[in-house]
Write an enzyme that holds these catalytic residues in place. Structure first.
Site, PDB file in Angstrom:
ATOM      1  N   HIS A 196       0.831  -1.198   0.000  1.00 11.76           N
ATOM      2  CA  HIS A 196       0.000   0.000   0.000  1.00 11.76           C
ATOM      3  C   HIS A 196       0.868   1.252   0.000  1.00 11.76           C
ATOM      4  CE1 HIS A 196      -3.152  -2.851   1.197  1.00 11.76           C
ATOM      5  NE2 HIS A 196      -4.018  -1.928   0.808  1.00 11.76           N
ATOM      6  N   LYS A 254      -0.275   4.681   4.672  1.00 11.74           N
ATOM      7  CA  LYS A 254      -1.106   3.722   5.415  1.00 11.74           C
ATOM      8  C   LYS A 254      -0.483   3.444   6.775  1.00 11.74           C
ATOM      9  CE  LYS A 254      -3.650  -0.624   4.906  1.00 11.74           C
ATOM     10  NZ  LYS A 254      -4.924   0.036   5.250  1.00 11.74           N
TER      11      LYS A 254
END
Length: 254
Positions: free
Chosen positions: A143, A147
């Site tokens: 990600h 995040k």
């Protein structure tokens, strides 16, 4: 017309959901965020009172933070409104709160609202059920650099799918954060690896590996629109359901 209220409206997903709802011709009743300022859309302000938002909405969507979940559930319970929870990083105490709330209102909790990801989870469950524990399972996710939780909610969703296929508890067979002299891989373990960098919306790969062969199945999200569209679809479906706890498989008939 179903009106949707958004908890965590100032975040990336909150704004993406508002856009997806507008494109689908669905009304947004408003939004809240911890700062309680700005606009979600022209003429729609972002407030800070979840109780007030729940009162004027038909269904709520929560993509905020775990610490806010209790207050959001309380607001929905007071108003008797259903809630879709896409917030990740939830712990056992959060799931206990969801279980309790689901006795009185409809609650859909999921680690991912994408149609593709939920189909992937169904395939992972089937593969795990048919392959023995001599097939090692590894879940790799990547990600964007912003995040804050790991493994991702989607990776855990896939891990739970694999555990269901094998009729085991994920918490008792999960391997994470390997570093240094870890010893040999435990038989039957489900491993997780989390990568972070750049602007990746979400890549997930599930690997089944045994002596001499390997099966790899995965999903790549190119932008957040797919999650936002799925959240809107799930919220529409949830608004017509009785009290209970649901997931995206129920929405998609999987």
């Amino acid at each position: 017309m179903t009106s949707i209220g958004i908890f965590g409206a100032a975040g990336r997903m909150g704004r993406a959901i508002a856009q997806a709802a507008a494109e689908a011709g669905i009304a947004i009743s408003g939004g809240t965020d911890r700062d309680g300022s700005g606009e979600l859309a022209p003429g729609i302000t972002i407030g800070s009172d979840p109780v007030a938002l729940a009162q004027i909405s038909d269904v709520l969507i929560d993509f905020s933070v775990p610490a806010a979940l209790s207050a959001h559930l309380d607001a929905c319970l007071a108003a008797g409104k259903p809630i879709l929870i896409g917030t990740t990083g939830l712990e056992s105490e959060h799931h206990a709160l969801i279980d309790k709330a689901a006795q009185a209102i409809a609650v859909l909790q999921t680690g991912n609202t994408s149609l593709g990801v939920n189909l992937l989870a169904a395939l992972v469950e089937q593969a795990a059920a048919r392959l023995g524990d001599d097939w090692d399972i590894e879940i790799v996710e990547m990600h964007h650099r912003h995040k804050v939780d790991a493994p991702s909610g989607t990776a855990l969703l896939l891990g739970e799918a694999a555990a269901r296929g094998r009729a085991i508890a994920l918490a008792e067979h999960s391997e994470r954060g390997r570093d240094g002299i870890t010893g040999a891989r435990a038989k039957g373990a489900i491993g997780f690896a989390a990568l972070r960098g750049g602007s990746v919306a979400g890549d997930h790969q599930v690997i089944f590996a045994t002596e001499g062969e390997r099966i790899e199945i995965g999903h790549r999200a190119e932008n957040r629109v797919i999650f936002a569209r799925g959240a809107v679809k799930g919220a529409q479906w949830l608004s017509a359901q009785p009290a209970g706890r649901y997931d995206m498989k129920a929405v998609l008939g999987l």
